[in-house]
Design a protein around this motif. Structure first.
Motif, PDB file in Angstrom:
ATOM      1  N   UNK A 275       9.296  -2.053  -7.905  1.00 60.37           N
ATOM      2  CA  UNK A 275      10.337  -2.769  -7.150  1.00 60.37           C
ATOM      3  C   UNK A 275      10.902  -1.984  -5.976  1.00 60.37           C
ATOM      4  N   UNK A 276      11.107  -0.665  -6.167  1.00 61.31           N
ATOM      5  CA  UNK A 276      11.743   0.113  -5.113  1.00 61.31           C
ATOM      6  C   UNK A 276      10.831   0.378  -3.940  1.00 61.31           C
ATOM      7  N   UNK A 277       9.613   0.812  -4.223  1.00 59.96           N
ATOM      8  CA  UNK A 277       8.696   1.161  -3.127  1.00 59.96           C
ATOM      9  C   UNK A 277       8.311  -0.067  -2.310  1.00 59.96           C
ATOM     10  N   UNK A 278       7.906  -1.128  -3.023  1.00 64.41           N
ATOM     11  CA  UNK A 278       7.506  -2.333  -2.280  1.00 64.41           C
ATOM     12  C   UNK A 278       8.737  -2.941  -1.605  1.00 64.41           C
ATOM     13  N   UNK A 279       9.878  -2.840  -2.307  1.00 67.67           N
ATOM     14  CA  UNK A 279      11.126  -3.359  -1.730  1.00 67.67           C
ATOM     15  C   UNK A 279      11.479  -2.637  -0.435  1.00 67.67           C
ATOM     16  N   UNK A 280      11.250  -1.347  -0.396  1.00 69.86           N
ATOM     17  CA  UNK A 280      11.499  -0.550   0.821  1.00 69.86           C
ATOM     18  C   UNK A 280      10.676  -1.113   1.991  1.00 69.86           C
ATOM     19  N   UNK A 281       9.380  -1.333   1.724  1.00 72.43           N
ATOM     20  CA  UNK A 281       8.521  -1.856   2.786  1.00 72.43           C
ATOM     21  C   UNK A 281       8.965  -3.256   3.218  1.00 72.43           C
ATOM     22  N   UNK A 282       9.418  -4.067   2.260  1.00 73.59           N
ATOM     23  CA  UNK A 282       9.878  -5.417   2.610  1.00 73.59           C
ATOM     24  C   UNK A 282      11.105  -5.358   3.512  1.00 73.59           C
ATOM     25  N   UNK A 283      11.999  -4.398   3.231  1.00 73.77           N
ATOM     26  CA  UNK A 283      13.171  -4.266   4.099  1.00 73.77           C
ATOM     27  C   UNK A 283      12.740  -3.884   5.515  1.00 73.77           C
TER      28      UNK A 283
END
Ligand code: NDP
Length: 497
Positions: A275-283
């Motif tokens: 969640x965090x890593x992919x979420x970072x890229x989504x942001x």
């Protein structure tokens, strides 16, 4: 703080089907486990990594005065890091404030004016932008919906199974790894959902603070759950997280490998990567989408930062198995430090540069852009080269690519590389990572210090992490580690430090 992300790994760069999951739950006995029980127990006791969760031993003596039994704890005083319980309380309180402060200090209304700050004048900070509310239902739905999506994807999408390191009781856990596939699923669902008008990636900008609030609350709630559930029966505790001080243990993480769904879902490995890593890229991509929506183009600095950070995230997900040998997984318990780091700190502070570029329309010359690209390539060359070299050496020392390396045989049985990348300095991989951090900040230009937060913070993290790993290696290797340090003299920067 935050000895967070893994990526990076070696290999990786080192920051996940139901039937398969059933298999991942089982603890497979290792070679060590086949040793007689007493041997396994002594391994467990002497391990620096984890304890079994039994109460620490105390001894009883008779009080001379009363003759009553007095319990005297003979447990060694706990080994604290991060400033002990006070440091842990401070970090647990301050980290969320830092996340909000970065928006308060720098946004589309301006960036903190240091000269005003120094003179003690009012109005040095732009404050929170009016269109970014601190909490909204939409923000909460977006953030918690994202967590729900990744949990579901992790459970439903098939993954590979990998064994982790040998645990103090001699067993090994198997892990379901499907982070890269979850990433691909995110891209597919994202593209389809956007074309159907279900999502608008550009909306992450307006919802940034409210999503942050939702994730902060989720991270605290998860940490409370992790702490409480660590008192259940049969839990294996991280040695460093079983000090008996509730504040410290809550922060550092008590249980080594918390799992749910009857042991099928490893919470720590999941949170570390998905969640965090992919979420970072989504942001990051959301900020780029907003720039496109507002100005009709995506600027070169924005493209550079998205590309650099995107490559880092994809690299970590592609090389996912490498995470299983990182300190976060093998040594640290899962508590507030990692939960907050994974779910809040990484996505919401590492995306600062893209938010800055969106809000401050940075213009850079071609020479500047080429120089940044060069910095990134040099950093990546060192980072990937060193991590891959060590990983290959640890997995197949006879591979022609690493067979020629000079090594130091240790009494522990393993060898330490003393030439090649690992002869340059003791954590040359950290150096490469830090050089890349510069390439991620330099596209923000030189008008303000705030977008350089990442490179400053990360430098501190890596120096601290190098110290922690050095201590761990000294425990593991004893005198051999001293011999190694005499050969490879510098820690992070050759001839300097
Ligand atoms: P390392 O990958 O450097 O692993 C350290 C371990 O490697 C040591 O404990 C030792 O374990 C082994 N080792 C050390 N020296 C040698 C040697 N000379 N020869 C062979 N083995 C050696 O540490 P991390 O897990 O901390 O970092 C991995 C990557 O993750 C790094 O690139 C780092 O930059 C990155 N990272 C990124 C973060 C982020 O937020 N972006 C946060 C933290 C890390 P043993 O001997 O037992 O094998």
């Amino acid at each position: 703080m935050f000895e967070k992300l893994p990526h990076s790994s070696p290999v990786v760069p080192t920051c996940v089907h139901l039937d398969a999951m059933a298999v991942t739950t089982r603890r497979t006995p290792s070679k060590r486990a086949s040793a007689p029980r007493s041997t396994a127990k002594s391994l467990s006791r002497s391990s620096s990594r984890a304890s079994t969760g039994r109460p620490r031993k105390t001894s009883s003596t008779k009080s001379k005065a009363s003759g009553r039994a007095v319990t005297t704890s003979k447990a060694p005083s706990p080994h604290y890091e991060f400033g002990g319980p006070i440091g842990a309380l401070g970090i647990t309180t301050v980290l969320p404030i830092v996340c909000y402060f970065l928006v308060y200090a720098c946004n589309e209304d301006g960036c903190v004016e240091v000269s005003k700050l120094v003179r003690g004048e009012r109005g040095a900070f732009p404050g929170f932008p009016r269109h970014m509310p601190l909490a909204t239902v939409d923000g909460a739905i977006a953030a918690l919906g994202w967590i729900a999506f990744t949990v579901l994807a992790h459970v439903l999408i098939p993954g590979i199974e990998k064994e982790g390191v040998v645990l103090p009781d001699g067993s090994r856990l198997t892990y379901k790894l499907n982070g890269f596939r979850v990433f691909v699923a995110t891209v597919v669902v994202g593209v389809f959902g956007t074309s159907m008008g279900w999502f608008d990636l550009a909306s992450v900008h307006d919802n940034f603070l409210s999503m942050l609030t939702a994730m902060v609350m989720f991270a605290y709630a998860l940490s409370v759950y992790l702490y409480a559930s660590s008192f259940g029966r049969g839990k294996m505790l991280a040695k460093g997280g079983d000090t008996g001080n509730a504040i410290y243990d809550f922060f550092i993480g008590r249980e080594l490998n918390p799992r749910i769904l009857a042991g099928a879902f490893d919470l720590k490995v999941f949170c570390e990567l998905t969640p965090g890593l992919i979420g970072w890229l989504l942001l990051d991509l959301g900020f780029a989408a907003k720039q496109y929506a507002v100005s009709g183009f995506v600027s070169a600095p924005m493209i550079l930062v998205c590309a650099f950070q995107g490559a880092y995230v994809i690299d970590a997900l592609w090389n996912e198995p490498a995470i299983l040998t990182t300190m976060d997984i093998t040594t640290d318990g899962f508590g507030f430090m990692l939960a907050f780091g994974d779910l809040v700190w990484v996505p919401f502070t590492y995306s600062l540069q893209c938010r800055y570029i969106l809000e401050n329309s940075v213009q850079l010359s071609n020479a500047h852009l080429i120089a940044i690209l060069t910095v990134q390539c040099v950093g990546y060359w060192i980072f990937r080269g060193s991590n891959s070299q060590k990983n290959l050496f640890r997995t197949n020392p006879n591979d022609p690519k690493v067979k020629h390396l000079k090594t130091l045989q240790t009494k522990r049985g393993t060898k330490l590389i003393v030439s090649g990348w690992w002869g340059v300095c003791r954590h040359v991989n950290y150096l490469g990572d830090w050089i890349m951090a510069w390439a991620w900040c330099l596209p923000c230009g030189f008008s303000h210090l705030v977008p350089y937060f990442y490179v400053i913070y990360f430098g501190i993290l890596l120096v601290h992490r190098d110290g922690r790993d050095g201590e761990a290696c000294e425990q593991k290797y004893g005198e051999d580690w001293k011999r190694y340090c005499a050969i490879v003299k510098y820690r992070l920067i050759p001839f300097i430090y």
